[in-house]
Design a protein around this motif. Structure first.
Motif, PDB file in Angstrom:
ATOM      1  N   GLN A  80       1.537   5.077  -7.890  1.00 29.45           N
ATOM      2  CA  GLN A  80       0.273   5.723  -8.248  1.00 29.45           C
ATOM      3  C   GLN A  80      -0.891   5.123  -7.474  1.00 29.45           C
ATOM      4  O   GLN A  80      -1.822   5.831  -7.077  1.00 29.45           O
ATOM      5  CB  GLN A  80       0.039   5.610  -9.757  1.00 29.45           C
ATOM      6  N   ALA A  81      -0.856   3.808  -7.264  1.00 27.77           N
ATOM      7  CA  ALA A  81      -1.918   3.178  -6.477  1.00 27.77           C
ATOM      8  C   ALA A  81      -1.903   3.701  -5.049  1.00 27.77           C
ATOM      9  O   ALA A  81      -2.966   3.911  -4.442  1.00 27.77           O
ATOM     10  CB  ALA A  81      -1.739   1.657  -6.494  1.00 27.77           C
ATOM     11  N   TYR A  82      -0.715   3.929  -4.516  1.00 26.46           N
ATOM     12  CA  TYR A  82      -0.594   4.495  -3.162  1.00 26.46           C
ATOM     13  C   TYR A  82      -1.254   5.871  -3.113  1.00 26.46           C
ATOM     14  O   TYR A  82      -2.066   6.159  -2.219  1.00 26.46           O
ATOM     15  CB  TYR A  82       0.883   4.592  -2.787  1.00 26.46           C
ATOM     16  N   SER A 125      -3.578  -5.214 -10.566  1.00 30.75           N
ATOM     17  CA  SER A 125      -2.256  -5.844 -10.621  1.00 30.75           C
ATOM     18  C   SER A 125      -1.717  -6.002  -9.208  1.00 30.75           C
ATOM     19  O   SER A 125      -2.174  -5.331  -8.268  1.00 30.75           O
ATOM     20  CB  SER A 125      -1.270  -5.019 -11.459  1.00 30.75           C
ATOM     21  N   ASN A 126      -0.729  -6.867  -9.077  1.00 25.78           N
ATOM     22  CA  ASN A 126      -0.137  -7.119  -7.764  1.00 25.78           C
ATOM     23  C   ASN A 126       0.585  -5.890  -7.212  1.00 25.78           C
ATOM     24  O   ASN A 126       0.489  -5.587  -6.022  1.00 25.78           O
ATOM     25  CB  ASN A 126       0.820  -8.309  -7.826  1.00 25.78           C
ATOM     26  N   MET A 127       1.296  -5.157  -8.073  1.00 23.41           N
ATOM     27  CA  MET A 127       2.033  -3.993  -7.589  1.00 23.41           C
ATOM     28  C   MET A 127       1.085  -2.890  -7.115  1.00 23.41           C
ATOM     29  O   MET A 127       1.366  -2.193  -6.133  1.00 23.41           O
ATOM     30  CB  MET A 127       2.962  -3.464  -8.683  1.00 23.41           C
ATOM     31  N   MET A 128      -0.053  -2.727  -7.785  1.00 23.05           N
ATOM     32  CA  MET A 128      -1.035  -1.747  -7.321  1.00 23.05           C
ATOM     33  C   MET A 128      -1.654  -2.186  -6.001  1.00 23.05           C
ATOM     34  O   MET A 128      -1.956  -1.353  -5.138  1.00 23.05           O
ATOM     35  CB  MET A 128      -2.105  -1.509  -8.384  1.00 23.05           C
ATOM     36  N   ALA A 129      -1.840  -3.488  -5.827  1.00 24.64           N
ATOM     37  CA  ALA A 129      -2.382  -3.983  -4.557  1.00 24.64           C
ATOM     38  C   ALA A 129      -1.428  -3.665  -3.407  1.00 24.64           C
ATOM     39  O   ALA A 129      -1.859  -3.266  -2.316  1.00 24.64           O
ATOM     40  CB  ALA A 129      -2.638  -5.485  -4.653  1.00 24.64           C
ATOM     41  N   ILE A 130      -0.121  -3.813  -3.648  1.00 26.06           N
ATOM     42  CA  ILE A 130       0.864  -3.512  -2.610  1.00 26.06           C
ATOM     43  C   ILE A 130       0.847  -2.018  -2.278  1.00 26.06           C
ATOM     44  O   ILE A 130       0.879  -1.620  -1.111  1.00 26.06           O
ATOM     45  CB  ILE A 130       2.267  -3.955  -3.070  1.00 26.06           C
ATOM     46  N   VAL A 145     -11.497  -1.685   5.300  1.00 25.38           N
ATOM     47  CA  VAL A 145     -11.597  -1.765   3.841  1.00 25.38           C
ATOM     48  C   VAL A 145     -11.006  -3.092   3.382  1.00 25.38           C
ATOM     49  O   VAL A 145      -9.945  -3.517   3.858  1.00 25.38           O
ATOM     50  CB  VAL A 145     -10.878  -0.578   3.153  1.00 25.38           C
ATOM     51  N   SER A 146     -11.725  -3.760   2.508  1.00 24.70           N
ATOM     52  CA  SER A 146     -11.223  -5.003   1.927  1.00 24.70           C
ATOM     53  C   SER A 146     -10.336  -4.683   0.725  1.00 24.70           C
ATOM     54  O   SER A 146     -10.471  -3.631   0.089  1.00 24.70           O
ATOM     55  CB  SER A 146     -12.385  -5.904   1.490  1.00 24.70           C
ATOM     56  N   LEU A 147      -9.438  -5.615   0.400  1.00 22.83           N
ATOM     57  CA  LEU A 147      -8.499  -5.407  -0.696  1.00 22.83           C
ATOM     58  C   LEU A 147      -8.247  -6.723  -1.415  1.00 22.83           C
ATOM     59  O   LEU A 147      -8.054  -7.768  -0.781  1.00 22.83           O
ATOM     60  CB  LEU A 147      -7.168  -4.855  -0.166  1.00 22.83           C
ATOM     61  N   CYS A 148      -8.251  -6.681  -2.751  1.00 24.33           N
ATOM     62  CA  CYS A 148      -7.895  -7.855  -3.538  1.00 24.33           C
ATOM     63  C   CYS A 148      -7.217  -7.385  -4.825  1.00 24.33           C
ATOM     64  O   CYS A 148      -7.269  -6.200  -5.163  1.00 24.33           O
ATOM     65  CB  CYS A 148      -9.112  -8.729  -3.839  1.00 24.33           C
ATOM     66  N   GLY A 149      -6.583  -8.307  -5.538  1.00 25.97           N
ATOM     67  CA  GLY A 149      -5.856  -7.894  -6.731  1.00 25.97           C
ATOM     68  C   GLY A 149      -5.601  -9.034  -7.689  1.00 25.97           C
ATOM     69  O   GLY A 149      -5.872 -10.202  -7.390  1.00 25.97           O
ATOM     70  N   VAL A 150      -5.069  -8.678  -8.848  1.00 32.55           N
ATOM     71  CA  VAL A 150      -4.728  -9.648  -9.889  1.00 32.55           C
ATOM     72  C   VAL A 150      -3.235  -9.942  -9.814  1.00 32.55           C
ATOM     73  O   VAL A 150      -2.415  -9.016  -9.723  1.00 32.55           O
ATOM     74  CB  VAL A 150      -5.090  -9.115 -11.286  1.00 32.55           C
ATOM     75  N   ASP A 151      -2.904 -11.214  -9.865  1.00 29.65           N
ATOM     76  CA  ASP A 151      -1.540 -11.758  -9.794  1.00 29.65           C
ATOM     77  C   ASP A 151      -1.073 -11.864  -8.351  1.00 29.65           C
ATOM     78  O   ASP A 151      -1.363 -11.005  -7.507  1.00 29.65           O
ATOM     79  CB  ASP A 151      -0.524 -10.937 -10.601  1.00 29.65           C
ATOM     80  N   PRO A 165      -2.430  -8.214   5.956  1.00 29.97           N
ATOM     81  CA  PRO A 165      -3.026  -9.519   5.729  1.00 29.97           C
ATOM     82  C   PRO A 165      -2.585 -10.102   4.386  1.00 29.97           C
ATOM     83  O   PRO A 165      -2.159  -9.364   3.498  1.00 29.97           O
ATOM     84  CB  PRO A 165      -4.532  -9.216   5.717  1.00 29.97           C
ATOM     85  N   ARG A 166      -2.701 -11.388   4.256  1.00 26.78           N
ATOM     86  CA  ARG A 166      -2.384 -12.001   2.977  1.00 26.78           C
ATOM     87  C   ARG A 166      -3.456 -11.588   1.971  1.00 26.78           C
ATOM     88  O   ARG A 166      -4.651 -11.776   2.221  1.00 26.78           O
ATOM     89  CB  ARG A 166      -2.344 -13.519   3.096  1.00 26.78           C
ATOM     90  N   ILE A 167      -3.026 -11.018   0.854  1.00 27.78           N
ATOM     91  CA  ILE A 167      -3.971 -10.423  -0.094  1.00 27.78           C
ATOM     92  C   ILE A 167      -4.643 -11.491  -0.938  1.00 27.78           C
ATOM     93  O   ILE A 167      -3.969 -12.368  -1.509  1.00 27.78           O
ATOM     94  CB  ILE A 167      -3.262  -9.390  -0.989  1.00 27.78           C
TER      95      ILE A 167
END
Length: 334
Positions: free
Chosen positions: A223-225, A245-250, A267-273, A283-285
């Motif tokens: 869904q995040a994709y 969440s980590n899976m949504m970040a991926i 675009v920058s990206l960050c996430g939880v877990d 890049p390393r998230i």
């Protein structure tokens, strides 16, 4: 396969004496106990968990009900809890509820038939039928990651509001205003708290909510994709994405790459877990990580304390998450 009667015959005692000895449910002399234990070893006889608990009304089984064991957070938690309970001769029964109301209730009801010593759960917050069961639960229980109102049970979790607030403020101080928040489903308590943390971060840094967007992606990479594909093709696309969440970040990172954008230049990206294989993914998230080992160890310890009869009022442990900087964020380009 040897039986308790075989052990009794070899040790020269009654079956009831064998039961008292092997289940520690009554006084047995040292010499008799040694004979029974030696006979059990010789015959390779072990009391099964259900049989062991029959005299006590409980087995040595412990249930753990999780929404999604494929999530690395819960996978790590499961590993730590299993190690903790195995060390004291208990065994886990694992059930994946799929974050579904009916499956959650059914899993708990099925588990109770085995008369487990206790249960760890990460339940939905608005499942009224489950709440009623939890209020009258006839075994020790500890809630992990997800809390439920008005059930008076021990709860172990992270400061979810702080987690997303830290990330929001981090992005805002880089200069981002068009921030897209990818959130979880709101029948989970941590989703509500993480959304609040995002809003608190905006307020603290003076970013108008009108310039941002909130999208529910149900903690799902797929869904995040799909949602990232949609927002990144808008005329006025976000300059940063915060995934709860980590899976949504991926999932978001995959969409960014598939569209031909560069993270973090476009675009920058960050996430939880923490992200699985985070050191390999480029890049390393940047993430805010929950101390999953701490949460699992405390949850297991509290449950085992309840199992041996330590009473007292319900307890809460709220752990502090940690910001881990990667290379997926930078100030927005002009």
């Amino acid at each position: 396969m040897a039986t308790m009667r075989d052990v009794a015959r070899l040790a020269g005692v009654s079956v009831s004496t064998v039961s008292l000895c092997l289940t520690n449910s009554g006084p047995v002399g040292a010499e008799t106990r040694a004979r029974v234990e030696a006979a059990a070893r010789d015959l390779n006889y072990h009391t099964g968990p259900v049989e062991h608990g029959a005299k006590r009304g409980r087995s040595r089984l412990i249930g753990i009900l999780l929404g999604d064991v494929y999530n690395p957070f819960f996978g790590r938690m499961l590993d730590r809890v299993d190690a903790a309970v195995s060390a004291v001769d208990h065994m886990l029964i694992v059930s994946m509820t799929g974050i579904d109301k009916e499956r959650e209730i059914r899993a708990l009801d099925q588990l109770r038939r085995y008369r487990p010593a206790g249960v760890l759960m990460a339940p939905l917050r608005n499942n009224a039928a489950l709440q009623r069961r939890l209020r009258t639960l006839d075994m020790p229980a500890v809630l992990v990651d997800q809390n439920v109102d008005d059930v008076r049970l021990d709860y172990v979790g992270s400061d979810n509001t702080l987690a997303t607030r830290m990330l929001t403020e981090y992005l805002a101080r880089m200069g981002h205003r068009r921030i897209c928040y990818l959130g979880g489903r709101l029948d989970l308590s941590n989703s509500v708290l993480r959304r609040q943390g995002f809003r608190d971060g905006l307020a603290a840094t003076g970013v108008p909510e009108a310039e941002t967007m909130e999208i529910t992606a149900d903690y799902s990479a797929d869904q995040a994709y799909a949602q990232t594909m949609r927002v990144m093709t808008m005329t006025r696309r976000p300059t940063a994405i915060l995934a709860a969440s980590n899976m949504m970040a991926i999932g978001a990172l995959q969409a960014i790459n598939d569209l031909g954008f560069n993270c973090p230049r476009d675009v920058s990206l960050c996430g939880v877990d923490e992200v699985p294989w985070g050191g390999v993914i480029q890049p390393r998230i940047t993430t805010v990580a929950q101390p999953v080992d701490e949460l699992a160890d405390i949850a297991a310890a509290w449950l085992l304390e309840r199992i041996i009869g330590r009473g007292g009022p319900p307890r809460q442990h709220i752990a502090v998450p940690k910001l881990i900087l990667g290379s997926s964020c930078q100030p927005p380009s002009s």
